[in-house]
Design a protein around this motif. Sequence first.
Motif, PDB file in Angstrom:
ATOM      1  N   THR A 339      33.160  30.657  15.979  1.00 16.00           N
ATOM      2  CA  THR A 339      33.827  31.029  14.730  1.00 16.00           C
ATOM      3  C   THR A 339      34.967  30.062  14.434  1.00 16.00           C
ATOM      4  N   ILE A 345      27.593  27.209  11.985  1.00 18.77           N
ATOM      5  CA  ILE A 345      27.559  28.627  11.600  1.00 18.77           C
ATOM      6  C   ILE A 345      27.807  28.808  10.113  1.00 18.77           C
ATOM      7  N   GLY A 346      27.634  27.758   9.358  1.00 21.03           N
ATOM      8  CA  GLY A 346      27.769  27.912   7.907  1.00 21.03           C
ATOM      9  C   GLY A 346      29.209  28.062   7.454  1.00 21.03           C
ATOM     10  N   GLY A 347      30.124  27.422   8.177  1.00 19.18           N
ATOM     11  CA  GLY A 347      31.530  27.508   7.782  1.00 19.18           C
ATOM     12  C   GLY A 347      32.358  28.159   8.859  1.00 19.18           C
ATOM     13  N   ALA A 348      33.153  27.357   9.562  1.00 18.48           N
ATOM     14  CA  ALA A 348      33.997  27.877  10.631  1.00 18.48           C
ATOM     15  C   ALA A 348      35.427  28.023  10.121  1.00 18.48           C
ATOM     16  N   VAL A 349      36.281  28.585  10.968  1.00 18.75           N
ATOM     17  CA  VAL A 349      37.682  28.752  10.568  1.00 18.75           C
ATOM     18  C   VAL A 349      38.337  27.390  10.330  1.00 18.75           C
TER      19      VAL A 349
END
Lengths: 502, 502
Positions: A339, A345-349
């Motif tokens: 994350t 993952i299609g966009g992390a923090v």
Amino acid sequence: MPDLPEYLHGYGPVRRRDPGGSTSPRGSRALSGKLLPSLDAAISACELKDGATVSFHHHLRNGDGVLNLVMEALARRGLKNLHVAATSIFPVHAPLVEHVRNGTVGRISAAFIAGPVGEAVSRGVLADPVVLRTHGGRARALDCGELALDAAFVAAPAADECGNISGRAGRAVCGTLGYPLCDVEVARHVVAVTDSLAPFPVAQIDIPQGKVDHVVKVESIGDPAGIASGTTRPAEDPPSLAIGERAAAVIAASGLLVDGFSFQTGAGGISLVTAAGVGREMAARGVTGSFCSGGITGFHVNMLRDGLFRALMDVQCFDLEAVRSYQTDPRHQSMSAATYAGPHIGGAVVDRVDAVVLGACEVDLGFNVNVTTKAGGIVIGGSGGHADTAAGARLTLVTTRLTAAGYPKIVESVGTLTTPGDTVDVVVTDGGIAVNPLRVELAERLRSASLPVLSIEALAAKAAAASSRAAPPRAVGRVVAVSEYRDGTVTDVVREMDREPR
Amino acid sequence: MPDLPEYLHGYGPVRRRDPGGSTSPRGSRALSGKLLPSLDAAISACELKDGATVSFHHHLRNGDGVLNLVMEALARRGLKNLHVAATSIFPVHAPLVEHVRNGTVGRISAAFIAGPVGEAVSRGVLADPVVLRTHGGRARALDCGELALDAAFVAAPAADECGNISGRAGRAVCGTLGYPLCDVEVARHVVAVTDSLAPFPVAQIDIPQGKVDHVVKVESIGDPAGIASGTTRPAEDPPSLAIGERAAAVIAASGLLVDGFSFQTGAGGISLVTAAGVGREMAARGVTGSFCSGGITGFHVNMLRDGLFRALMDVQCFDLEAVRSYQTDPRHQSMSAATYAGPHIGGAVVDRVDAVVLGACEVDLGFNVNVTTKAGGIVIGGSGGHADTAAGARLTLVTTRLTAAGYPKIVESVGTLTTPGDTVDVVVTDGGIAVNPLRVELAERLRSASLPVLSIEALAAKAAAASSRAAPPRAVGRVVAVSEYRDGTVTDVVREMDREPR
């Protein structure tokens, strides 16, 4: 028992329940059977063979006792050619060198290697190259099956006999468990190693029992004093203060410091000076930020408490103030390495971060950054989240002094390319600020704010002038480590040094 | 760029990083791209085809709006023969019947089906049998790949555009999200459907962004007033009070009511009378329990606050008091359906429960329990966690009145066998208590405590005498539903009723 058909159209074969088959004896406590008497028993349960991959996490940092305990147990059993897939390796893990020498360990991968293991790697102790991944790249490699784990050993500050793990209870609390959160999703076996076995259910579960196969109690998982590593105070020497203040001024002038601002800094002294400056500016402007992310310190906690940010996204607590905050404040949230920094993952923090302040061993004329080797080529780190956050953030600041130990830190070409220059926007030094030529508008803004913007070549010249020795040439031996980018491509390799210790 | 070898022994082919390949344009916000403008757009993104399996959860219970919204959108697109894999289906989901009739839906599976869908199933609306699983069995089927999900639609009380989901914020807060926690681990696509889109990061994340592919904002995910379903008050009628008090007395006499006692009750009126009685006895004895588990109510929250238990393990909040507690009290912990009841994870929470109080539509002479069909064979429920907790707990109490609507509830043979008699220890009724002959020592204890222990045959005789009509015979039509045990074996089938409505 009811009369059942043997086969049903649209359902398939009907297997009748066997009353003796799946029920515990009535009235007896159904034992989970996860709690094993020793590490040896857990290793047996994991059915590890020569060449197996075993994983470890570094939330206890230089206080970690679990990697050494487990490797010692594996060595005693005579296992050979193991792959140690750690998140990070610290000086405390020095015994790993001997495990390599005697053949117990044949491969190492990690996101960061400091201390004797890094030195030994650079001097060619391993036949196969070490794989240095970014934190996000390691999560990707796990999720994509590129890095398959036979057993994940989780240093568990507290656990119960069903395998629930908490980083918020026990003798050696470490707070969030962002790194092993990824390992336990994919490892063939997961072993919780704890020195604080709690009654079921352990308080404040960070990893739930369904992800854990075995639980082992040991005398000590490590030294809680090692977690903080003494890195969480702002710098006080004048050059570092100047760099930190300048970095804050860059952020203030960048146009990003508006409501919703999101921020990441490391735990180094310069970063914390920058954070303090940014915080003062936010307060002065009445700006409320959204979140701070990454490794979290008491410094970030104070910014949350002061209302400067709405939330903390924490992959790893860097000090006990952060741990206490994570124990008590629901705005202080845990995140996994995936994350945090995963490119898959299609966009992390990291992709949501407005400004990140990073350090450097070296920066070169292409804005490439080396945080992997020191001058001369000894491995002293690795990306960790460096390349991930640089890629994700809207504004990536690299802060560094012009020289260190007599060597220049702004050089023609970095000794090892960890973080590519096209993901770095600004280099802030005690000799001035250089803006990546890709960021024309940003350079304008900084000049308008009367900040000392120079070319990177000018900074390199200043660094050379202030140095007492030249950056040594790259080693030319065989490849001892591969620096992987977050997507699994390679940014550079590290080559073997002279085997003689200096 | 550094000079890189093309291949490395012990590593493999070296893929050089492509600077244009994996980096967002500098200075631009890296958009996650997960937020889609409509359910239609999300359905397109999921690439659903005829015959696809779509999953839903029931944390909004009879207030859920998401299943109907999504099914309507799927029907509009002309998709056919879909498999609706819900955790539970309530009366509010009546429109599903029409989707079956017009061919949009070809299969249904769930852990519980009440209302018009259950009635339609019983009357043969579907060609293929419905699969009724236990909560733990559904988690097992998901984890083992037996139940493969093409898309999981998560009713999200709050979500941010990166896909983080919270059950603790938003317009229709529901608390823990124990059921979809399993679906999001395995579904090919996960869609967060929310009416409360929060700034990143949403507070108190229950499902992290890495598990979620698409986010859609709709006007309403449902009626928050439907969550509680009005079931969380203790019963007040004399027979129910008597049963509840007797069940508490059984637990008090069982030998289990000592420090560390763990307890589960449903949210029904009798269960809550039992819980109150157990709580009084614990206070009187000075016993501190370990945890309450399952679906949690304000009643359980009060027991936690009163210090009777150390923790709550909550798979689903049954009322807003439970939601508020989960929002604020770290001792109130979430668990997934797998952790709660999975037979496949090496020990679930149900395996740690000392005493569970369950209800029944019917109990038979073999202590088998029916919670699936009402007298006559109409589907009105299913196991949910009934069979899971009965199997796991050390003491399983089934509470029931002797008769309902003129029908006997203690019968020779249940209409549908949901929970096998070998996992049931005591049946507590307003006419007395029957102990499973397998539990000789328990029967002794209850007799010593002067509790009215009778044979199950004697209870059945009393029930027959108090009834105005006989239990109708089993339907003899084709099989319309299969009642699966937690391990995937079959306990019983439900057969088609007369198609004419009565």
